[in-house]
Design a protein around this motif. Sequence first.
Motif, PDB file in Angstrom:
ATOM      1  N   ALA A  20       0.915  -1.542  -0.037  1.00  0.00           N
ATOM      2  CA  ALA A  20       0.198   0.024   0.329  1.00  0.00           C
ATOM      3  C   ALA A  20       0.393   1.350  -0.207  1.00  0.00           C
ATOM      4  O   ALA A  20       2.108   1.534   0.258  1.00  0.00           O
ATOM      5  N   THR A  21      -0.080   1.909  -0.648  1.00  0.00           N
ATOM      6  CA  THR A  21       0.690   3.743  -0.621  1.00  0.00           C
ATOM      7  C   THR A  21      -0.190   4.664   0.226  1.00  0.00           C
ATOM      8  O   THR A  21      -1.427   4.210  -0.537  1.00  0.00           O
ATOM      9  N   GLY A  22       0.374   5.528   0.399  1.00  0.00           N
ATOM     10  CA  GLY A  22      -0.993   7.142   0.019  1.00  0.00           C
ATOM     11  C   GLY A  22      -0.383   7.910   0.489  1.00  0.00           C
ATOM     12  O   GLY A  22       0.920   8.674   0.258  1.00  0.00           O
ATOM     13  N   PHE A  23      -0.896   8.980   0.438  1.00  0.00           N
ATOM     14  CA  PHE A  23      -1.039  10.472   0.514  1.00  0.00           C
ATOM     15  C   PHE A  23      -2.508  11.326   1.610  1.00  0.00           C
ATOM     16  O   PHE A  23      -3.306  10.864   1.400  1.00  0.00           O
ATOM     17  N   GLU A  24      -1.909  12.392   1.537  1.00  0.00           N
ATOM     18  CA  GLU A  24      -3.054  13.117   3.100  1.00  0.00           C
ATOM     19  C   GLU A  24      -3.165  14.467   2.146  1.00  0.00           C
ATOM     20  O   GLU A  24      -2.101  14.481   1.186  1.00  0.00           O
ATOM     21  N   GLN A  25      -3.683  14.471   2.519  1.00  0.00           N
ATOM     22  CA  GLN A  25      -4.415  16.212   2.058  1.00  0.00           C
ATOM     23  C   GLN A  25      -4.337  16.391   0.500  1.00  0.00           C
ATOM     24  O   GLN A  25      -3.621  17.171  -0.333  1.00  0.00           O
ATOM     25  N   ALA A  42      -9.507  14.837  -0.371  1.00  0.00           N
ATOM     26  CA  ALA A  42      -9.648  13.625   0.758  1.00  0.00           C
ATOM     27  C   ALA A  42      -8.550  14.213   1.736  1.00  0.00           C
ATOM     28  O   ALA A  42      -7.310  14.548   1.189  1.00  0.00           O
ATOM     29  N   ASP A  43      -9.047  13.518   2.607  1.00  0.00           N
ATOM     30  CA  ASP A  43      -7.632  13.632   3.809  1.00  0.00           C
ATOM     31  C   ASP A  43      -6.536  13.082   4.432  1.00  0.00           C
ATOM     32  O   ASP A  43      -5.593  13.346   4.441  1.00  0.00           O
ATOM     33  N   ASP A  44      -6.380  11.897   2.749  1.00  0.00           N
ATOM     34  CA  ASP A  44      -6.246  10.627   3.694  1.00  0.00           C
ATOM     35  C   ASP A  44      -6.586   9.641   2.188  1.00  0.00           C
ATOM     36  O   ASP A  44      -8.045   9.847   2.056  1.00  0.00           O
ATOM     37  N   PHE A  45      -5.958   9.199   1.393  1.00  0.00           N
ATOM     38  CA  PHE A  45      -6.305   8.579  -0.078  1.00  0.00           C
ATOM     39  C   PHE A  45      -5.190   7.617  -0.009  1.00  0.00           C
ATOM     40  O   PHE A  45      -3.757   7.544   0.779  1.00  0.00           O
ATOM     41  N   THR A  46      -5.249   5.977   0.370  1.00  0.00           N
ATOM     42  CA  THR A  46      -4.423   4.810  -0.142  1.00  0.00           C
ATOM     43  C   THR A  46      -5.572   3.915  -0.279  1.00  0.00           C
ATOM     44  O   THR A  46      -6.333   3.352  -0.783  1.00  0.00           O
ATOM     45  N   VAL A  47      -3.819   3.467  -1.807  1.00  0.00           N
ATOM     46  CA  VAL A  47      -4.638   2.791  -2.333  1.00  0.00           C
ATOM     47  C   VAL A  47      -3.538   1.088  -1.987  1.00  0.00           C
ATOM     48  O   VAL A  47      -2.132   1.289  -2.268  1.00  0.00           O
ATOM     49  N   TRP A  48      -4.310  -0.245  -1.870  1.00  0.00           N
ATOM     50  CA  TRP A  48      -3.360  -1.189  -1.938  1.00  0.00           C
ATOM     51  C   TRP A  48      -3.461  -1.642  -3.517  1.00  0.00           C
ATOM     52  O   TRP A  48      -3.966  -2.095  -4.134  1.00  0.00           O
ATOM     53  N   LEU A  49      -1.906  -2.421  -3.673  1.00  0.00           N
ATOM     54  CA  LEU A  49      -2.072  -3.033  -4.720  1.00  0.00           C
ATOM     55  C   LEU A  49      -1.222  -4.631  -5.231  1.00  0.00           C
ATOM     56  O   LEU A  49      -0.446  -4.918  -4.202  1.00  0.00           O
ATOM     57  N   SER A  50      -1.438  -4.793  -5.611  1.00  0.00           N
ATOM     58  CA  SER A  50      -1.208  -6.830  -5.610  1.00  0.00           C
ATOM     59  C   SER A  50       0.566  -6.589  -6.395  1.00  0.00           C
ATOM     60  O   SER A  50       0.660  -6.053  -7.461  1.00  0.00           O
ATOM     61  N   VAL A  51       1.030  -7.148  -5.337  1.00  0.00           N
ATOM     62  CA  VAL A  51       2.500  -7.799  -5.561  1.00  0.00           C
ATOM     63  C   VAL A  51       2.365  -7.893  -6.966  1.00  0.00           C
ATOM     64  O   VAL A  51       3.533  -8.027  -7.623  1.00  0.00           O
ATOM     65  N   GLY A  52       2.164  -9.223  -7.546  1.00  0.00           N
ATOM     66  CA  GLY A  52       1.543  -9.996  -8.091  1.00  0.00           C
ATOM     67  C   GLY A  52       1.618  -9.428  -9.707  1.00  0.00           C
ATOM     68  O   GLY A  52       2.755  -9.190 -10.492  1.00  0.00           O
ATOM     69  N   GLY A  53       0.822  -8.227  -9.448  1.00  0.00           N
ATOM     70  CA  GLY A  53       0.407  -7.609 -10.533  1.00  0.00           C
ATOM     71  C   GLY A  53       1.575  -6.422 -10.567  1.00  0.00           C
ATOM     72  O   GLY A  53       1.796  -5.895 -12.439  1.00  0.00           O
ATOM     73  N   LEU A  54       2.253  -6.259  -9.352  1.00  0.00           N
ATOM     74  CA  LEU A  54       3.354  -4.753 -10.118  1.00  0.00           C
ATOM     75  C   LEU A  54       4.627  -5.146 -10.661  1.00  0.00           C
ATOM     76  O   LEU A  54       5.523  -4.753 -11.679  1.00  0.00           O
ATOM     77  N   LEU A  55       4.849  -7.151 -10.761  1.00  0.00           N
ATOM     78  CA  LEU A  55       6.042  -7.458 -11.222  1.00  0.00           C
ATOM     79  C   LEU A  55       5.379  -7.615 -12.162  1.00  0.00           C
ATOM     80  O   LEU A  55       6.504  -8.035 -13.375  1.00  0.00           O
ATOM     81  N   GLU A  65      -8.768   3.718  -0.136  1.00  0.00           N
ATOM     82  CA  GLU A  65      -9.640   3.671   0.897  1.00  0.00           C
ATOM     83  C   GLU A  65      -9.379   5.328   0.832  1.00  0.00           C
ATOM     84  O   GLU A  65      -8.320   5.610   0.703  1.00  0.00           O
ATOM     85  N   LEU A  66     -10.818   5.707   0.634  1.00  0.00           N
ATOM     86  CA  LEU A  66     -10.654   7.458   1.271  1.00  0.00           C
ATOM     87  C   LEU A  66     -11.215   8.019   2.846  1.00  0.00           C
ATOM     88  O   LEU A  66     -12.248   7.177   3.099  1.00  0.00           O
ATOM     89  N   ARG A  67     -10.376   8.843   3.358  1.00  0.00           N
ATOM     90  CA  ARG A  67     -10.944   9.494   5.014  1.00  0.00           C
ATOM     91  C   ARG A  67     -11.132  10.979   4.565  1.00  0.00           C
ATOM     92  O   ARG A  67     -10.562  11.830   3.952  1.00  0.00           O
ATOM     93  N   LYS A  68     -12.762  10.826   4.766  1.00  0.00           N
ATOM     94  CA  LYS A  68     -12.866  12.298   4.220  1.00  0.00           C
ATOM     95  C   LYS A  68     -13.068  12.767   2.752  1.00  0.00           C
ATOM     96  O   LYS A  68     -12.260  13.930   2.627  1.00  0.00           O
ATOM     97  N   PRO A  69     -13.496  12.295   1.555  1.00  0.00           N
ATOM     98  CA  PRO A  69     -13.862  12.875   0.795  1.00  0.00           C
ATOM     99  C   PRO A  69     -14.880  13.849   0.138  1.00  0.00           C
ATOM    100  O   PRO A  69     -16.203  13.977   1.212  1.00  0.00           O
TER     101      PRO A  69
END
Length: 71
Positions: A20-25, A42-55, A65-69
């Motif tokens: 996962a990687t994410g960003f704030e504000q 959004a106050d917070d944005f997180t995305v979970w990615l498949s390692v197999g897909g990245l490879l 995940e979005l917090r306060k969109p």
Amino acid sequence: MDATGASARGAHTRARGQVATGFEQVRVADTTANIGRPLFMADDFTVWLSVGGLLAGRFEASEIELRKPVL
């Protein structure tokens, strides 16, 4: 489109082969429209990615995940 004001967070991993990687504000705006406010925020944005897909050279988001969109 322009994404401004975001600060990056570090990567996180899960035992299920996801990272996962994410960003704030997060702000997304159309800089050519002069509408005075971002199109999306959004106050917070997180995305979970498949390692197999990245490879394999693909971004496969299993969870977003979005917090306060605001649209």
